[in-house]
Write a protein that holds these residues in place. Structure first.
Motif, PDB file in Angstrom:
ATOM      1  N   GLU A 121      14.724 -22.554   3.293  1.00 52.22           N
ATOM      2  CA  GLU A 121      13.726 -22.520   2.016  1.00 52.22           C
ATOM      3  C   GLU A 121      12.221 -22.082   2.320  1.00 52.22           C
ATOM      4  OE1 GLU A 121      14.465 -25.714  -0.874  1.00 52.22           O
ATOM      5  OE2 GLU A 121      16.343 -26.235   0.024  1.00 52.22           O
ATOM      6  N   SER A 122      11.487 -22.397   3.187  1.00 56.94           N
ATOM      7  CA  SER A 122      10.335 -22.237   3.467  1.00 56.94           C
ATOM      8  C   SER A 122      10.018 -20.676   3.817  1.00 56.94           C
ATOM      9  CB  SER A 122       9.602 -23.130   4.344  1.00 56.94           C
ATOM     10  OG  SER A 122      10.272 -23.028   5.701  1.00 56.94           O
ATOM     11  N   HIS A 123      11.107 -20.342   4.492  1.00 57.97           N
ATOM     12  CA  HIS A 123      11.371 -18.858   5.158  1.00 57.97           C
ATOM     13  C   HIS A 123      11.521 -18.098   3.888  1.00 57.97           C
ATOM     14  CE1 HIS A 123      11.016 -19.762   9.562  1.00 57.97           C
ATOM     15  NE2 HIS A 123      12.010 -20.867   9.432  1.00 57.97           N
ATOM     16  N   LEU A 124      12.266 -18.327   3.096  1.00 58.00           N
ATOM     17  CA  LEU A 124      12.700 -17.549   1.908  1.00 58.00           C
ATOM     18  C   LEU A 124      11.684 -17.456   1.097  1.00 58.00           C
ATOM     19  CD1 LEU A 124      16.466 -18.758   1.182  1.00 58.00           C
ATOM     20  CD2 LEU A 124      15.609 -16.762   2.490  1.00 58.00           C
ATOM     21  N   HIS A 125      10.719 -18.520   0.861  1.00 58.40           N
ATOM     22  CA  HIS A 125       9.632 -18.477  -0.120  1.00 58.40           C
ATOM     23  C   HIS A 125       8.718 -17.374   0.352  1.00 58.40           C
ATOM     24  CE1 HIS A 125      10.415 -20.953  -3.362  1.00 58.40           C
ATOM     25  NE2 HIS A 125      10.919 -22.129  -2.539  1.00 58.40           N
ATOM     26  N   LEU A 126       8.472 -17.550   1.811  1.00 56.78           N
ATOM     27  CA  LEU A 126       7.500 -16.690   2.567  1.00 56.78           C
ATOM     28  C   LEU A 126       7.820 -14.991   2.439  1.00 56.78           C
ATOM     29  CD1 LEU A 126       5.018 -16.501   4.239  1.00 56.78           C
ATOM     30  CD2 LEU A 126       6.287 -16.672   6.179  1.00 56.78           C
ATOM     31  N   ALA A 127       9.175 -15.084   2.546  1.00 57.82           N
ATOM     32  CA  ALA A 127       9.742 -13.507   2.422  1.00 57.82           C
ATOM     33  C   ALA A 127       9.669 -12.924   0.891  1.00 57.82           C
ATOM     34  CB  ALA A 127      11.198 -13.496   2.904  1.00 57.82           C
ATOM     35  N   ILE A 128       9.923 -13.822  -0.205  1.00 58.10           N
ATOM     36  CA  ILE A 128       9.795 -13.607  -1.494  1.00 58.10           C
ATOM     37  C   ILE A 128       8.379 -12.964  -1.856  1.00 58.10           C
ATOM     38  CG2 ILE A 128      10.133 -14.297  -3.870  1.00 58.10           C
ATOM     39  CD1 ILE A 128      12.393 -15.883  -2.789  1.00 58.10           C
TER      40      ILE A 128
ATOM     41  N   GLN B 139      29.207 -14.119   0.776  1.00 53.01           N
ATOM     42  CA  GLN B 139      30.030 -13.192  -0.129  1.00 53.01           C
ATOM     43  C   GLN B 139      31.308 -13.458   0.367  1.00 53.01           C
ATOM     44  OE1 GLN B 139      27.726  -9.762   0.393  1.00 53.01           O
ATOM     45  NE2 GLN B 139      26.088 -10.390  -0.839  1.00 53.01           N
ATOM     46  N   THR B 140      31.612 -13.316   1.613  1.00 52.50           N
ATOM     47  CA  THR B 140      32.973 -13.570   2.122  1.00 52.50           C
ATOM     48  C   THR B 140      33.732 -14.759   1.712  1.00 52.50           C
ATOM     49  OG1 THR B 140      32.064 -12.246   3.921  1.00 52.50           O
ATOM     50  CG2 THR B 140      34.336 -13.692   4.426  1.00 52.50           C
ATOM     51  N   LEU B 141      32.972 -15.995   1.715  1.00 55.01           N
ATOM     52  CA  LEU B 141      33.703 -17.098   1.643  1.00 55.01           C
ATOM     53  C   LEU B 141      34.028 -17.374  -0.031  1.00 55.01           C
ATOM     54  CD1 LEU B 141      31.629 -19.682   3.567  1.00 55.01           C
ATOM     55  CD2 LEU B 141      33.951 -18.915   4.083  1.00 55.01           C
ATOM     56  N   GLY B 142      33.125 -16.520  -0.750  1.00 52.57           N
ATOM     57  CA  GLY B 142      33.307 -16.725  -2.318  1.00 52.57           C
ATOM     58  C   GLY B 142      33.076 -17.993  -2.811  1.00 52.57           C
ATOM     59  N   GLY B 143      33.784 -18.820  -3.406  1.00 52.34           N
ATOM     60  CA  GLY B 143      33.393 -19.968  -4.118  1.00 52.34           C
ATOM     61  C   GLY B 143      33.873 -21.283  -3.034  1.00 52.34           C
ATOM     62  N   HIS B 144      34.214 -20.991  -1.921  1.00 51.75           N
ATOM     63  CA  HIS B 144      34.548 -22.014  -0.925  1.00 51.75           C
ATOM     64  C   HIS B 144      33.490 -22.998  -0.666  1.00 51.75           C
ATOM     65  CE1 HIS B 144      38.825 -20.273  -0.685  1.00 51.75           C
ATOM     66  NE2 HIS B 144      38.038 -19.005  -0.520  1.00 51.75           N
ATOM     67  N   ASP B 145      34.076 -24.179  -0.257  1.00 49.80           N
ATOM     68  CA  ASP B 145      32.832 -25.053   0.209  1.00 49.80           C
ATOM     69  C   ASP B 145      31.820 -24.672   1.251  1.00 49.80           C
ATOM     70  OD1 ASP B 145      31.841 -27.740   0.608  1.00 49.80           O
ATOM     71  OD2 ASP B 145      33.165 -28.056   2.338  1.00 49.80           O
ATOM     72  N   ASP B 146      30.837 -24.753   0.792  1.00 47.00           N
ATOM     73  CA  ASP B 146      29.855 -24.331   1.970  1.00 47.00           C
ATOM     74  C   ASP B 146      28.832 -25.506   2.270  1.00 47.00           C
ATOM     75  OD1 ASP B 146      28.369 -24.691  -0.436  1.00 47.00           O
ATOM     76  OD2 ASP B 146      27.213 -23.015  -0.408  1.00 47.00           O
ATOM     77  N   SER B 147      29.306 -26.696   2.294  1.00 43.77           N
ATOM     78  CA  SER B 147      28.516 -27.792   2.774  1.00 43.77           C
ATOM     79  C   SER B 147      28.166 -27.583   4.129  1.00 43.77           C
ATOM     80  CB  SER B 147      29.342 -28.932   2.642  1.00 43.77           C
ATOM     81  OG  SER B 147      30.475 -28.749   3.668  1.00 43.77           O
ATOM     82  N   GLY B 148      28.883 -26.825   4.893  1.00 45.27           N
ATOM     83  CA  GLY B 148      28.493 -26.721   6.449  1.00 45.27           C
ATOM     84  C   GLY B 148      27.184 -25.658   6.477  1.00 45.27           C
ATOM     85  N   LEU B 149      27.340 -24.644   5.678  1.00 44.45           N
ATOM     86  CA  LEU B 149      26.054 -23.686   5.634  1.00 44.45           C
ATOM     87  C   LEU B 149      24.995 -24.236   4.972  1.00 44.45           C
ATOM     88  CD1 LEU B 149      28.189 -20.627   4.014  1.00 44.45           C
ATOM     89  CD2 LEU B 149      27.451 -21.104   6.405  1.00 44.45           C
ATOM     90  N   GLN B 150      25.113 -25.186   4.024  1.00 38.45           N
ATOM     91  CA  GLN B 150      23.853 -25.962   3.508  1.00 38.45           C
ATOM     92  C   GLN B 150      23.272 -26.877   4.401  1.00 38.45           C
ATOM     93  OE1 GLN B 150      22.916 -25.017   0.782  1.00 38.45           O
ATOM     94  NE2 GLN B 150      24.542 -23.805  -0.088  1.00 38.45           N
ATOM     95  N   ARG B 151      24.071 -27.482   5.484  1.00 37.99           N
ATOM     96  CA  ARG B 151      23.594 -28.277   6.480  1.00 37.99           C
ATOM     97  C   ARG B 151      22.715 -27.301   7.475  1.00 37.99           C
ATOM     98  NH1 ARG B 151      24.947 -28.786  11.584  1.00 37.99           N
ATOM     99  NH2 ARG B 151      26.890 -27.444  11.183  1.00 37.99           N
ATOM    100  N   VAL B 152      23.077 -26.166   7.886  1.00 40.59           N
ATOM    101  CA  VAL B 152      22.522 -25.293   8.608  1.00 40.59           C
ATOM    102  C   VAL B 152      21.108 -24.830   8.123  1.00 40.59           C
ATOM    103  CG1 VAL B 152      22.118 -22.913   9.627  1.00 40.59           C
ATOM    104  CG2 VAL B 152      24.230 -24.357   9.611  1.00 40.59           C
ATOM    105  N   ALA B 153      20.957 -24.429   6.674  1.00 44.04           N
ATOM    106  CA  ALA B 153      19.879 -24.318   5.943  1.00 44.04           C
ATOM    107  C   ALA B 153      19.125 -25.433   5.995  1.00 44.04           C
ATOM    108  CB  ALA B 153      20.296 -23.914   4.441  1.00 44.04           C
ATOM    109  N   SER B 154      19.522 -26.644   5.759  1.00 43.73           N
ATOM    110  CA  SER B 154      18.416 -27.709   5.788  1.00 43.73           C
ATOM    111  C   SER B 154      17.910 -27.841   6.889  1.00 43.73           C
ATOM    112  CB  SER B 154      19.207 -29.003   5.376  1.00 43.73           C
ATOM    113  OG  SER B 154      18.353 -29.954   5.349  1.00 43.73           O
TER     114      SER B 154
END
Length: 354
Positions: A108-115, A88-103
């Motif tokens: 995704e598996s943690h989020l599926h479990l939480a949902i 939310q802070t970054l808005g529409g800026h490049d988030d490739s670094g964040l996507q690397r962390v997520a991978s």
């Protein structure tokens, strides 16, 4: 305890009942204390994890830092808070670094479990987070939540779908906007602004022209907010046939195209007072030299709100400065017209917003 053997059975029963009630009260108190401690401990852990991972994510967004540590299950809630906040802070800026962390942490598996198994708050936050992951494989899973009875859950899913695939999401969201009257207009408008304006306005235009009088006013507002230019021809088509009075008023409130001035002027004499009121306000926003002559008769309208909006509209006309309003005021003989002009001029002198 001898009295228990010799006392009346009713007294014995009352005694033991009191003992049981006291014991249960103490047990409930103990459970409340334990549960409170657990909640406080969980909240402290959430805050700690959110703080820790917030810095990790900020470093990753800036291309700094090494590989992230493993994500313990106990830290998932805090991580999701940090993940959503950073995006939310970054808005529409490049988030490739964040996507690397997520991978790397298999987010995704943690989020599926939480949902699927989390409490309500964690489910909502996980749905929002999944939208920021932007993986098309999750689109259909999130789309199912558009029909959820919870307004918050369904609206969060709608926002996430728009993050993942705006073009595909719009075709799903617009029909749900028609059906979900519980979705707040501010939230819906914010989501629509995240899509492509041309695509959003196209979908809204088609649905608006087919909507009934109960739904069309909401859609007109959304359409005019996304694209006033796209809303103008839709409004003209709606007003070409005698529509619902409430819909006419809504159209007048969002009209911005000077090409529609003649249509607005024709509605100054509408039989319904609220239509005359909104027509006067619209003419105040868009009017030209000479329109004051069309507004002047409304200063004597039987409805106070029509007179008031008419006086405000006169004060907004670009060619009528203070001396022009004073001149119009001197020309009036109707008491109601004089009173409302005096009020509006006094408000303008005091800087009251109109």
């Amino acid at each position: 305890m001898d009295f228990l053997t010799s006392a009346n059975p009713r007294v014995v029963f009352a005694f033991w009942l009191g003992v049981v009630v006291i014991a249960m009260a103490l047990l409930m108190l103990l459970l409340i204390i334990v549960m409170r401690q657990m909640v406080m401990r969980r909240e402290r852990n959430r805050i700690r994890a959110a703080t820790q991972w917030h810095q990790v994510l900020l470093d990753a967004a800036q291309g700094l830092g090494a590989s992230p540590p493993a994500l313990p299950r106990a830290d998932v809630a805090g991580f999701v808070d940090a993940w959503n906040h950073v995006h939310q802070t970054l808005g529409g800026h490049d988030d490739s670094g964040l996507q690397r962390v997520a991978s790397e942490i298999r987010l995704e598996s943690h989020l599926h479990l939480a949902i699927d198994h989390g409490n309500f708050h964690n489910r909502v936050m996980a749905i929002i987070a999944l939208g920021y992951v932007k993986s098309h494989t999750h689109f259909d899973k999130l789309a199912r939540y558009l029909d959820d009875r919870s307004t918050i859950l369904s609206l969060s899913a709608a926002r996430s779908l728009m993050h993942i695939d705006p073009a595909r999401a719009v075709t799903l969201l617009v029909p749900h906007i028609v059906e979900r009257s519980d979705w707040p207009q501010g939230g819906v408008a914010q989501i629509l602004h995240e899509g492509n304006p041309a695509l959003v306005s196209k979908e809204l235009s088609e649905v608006t022209l087919q909507a009934n009088a109960d739904v069309a006013p909401r859609l007109i507002r959304f359409l005019a907010d996304v694209s006033p230019a796209a809303a103008a021809p839709v409004i003209r088509r709606i007003l070409a046939s005698p529509p619902d009075d409430h819909l006419v008023s809504t159209c007048l409130q969002v009209m911005t195209d000077p090409a529609d001035l003649d249509l607005i002027r024709s509605l100054l004499v509408h039989e319904r007072w609220h239509v005359r009121m909104h027509a006067a306000a619209a003419l105040g926003r868009m009017g030209e030299a000479g329109d004051e002559q069309r507004l002047l008769p409304l200063l004597a309208d039987p409805q106070w709100w029509v007179r008031y909006r008419c006086a405000q509209a006169l004060s907004r006309l670009p060619h009528l400065e203070e001396h022009g309003m004073q001149r119009l005021r001197a020309m009036q003989t109707d008491r109601f017209a004089c009173d409302v002009l005096d009020q509006v001029m006094a408000e303008r002198n005091m800087g009251v917003s109109q």
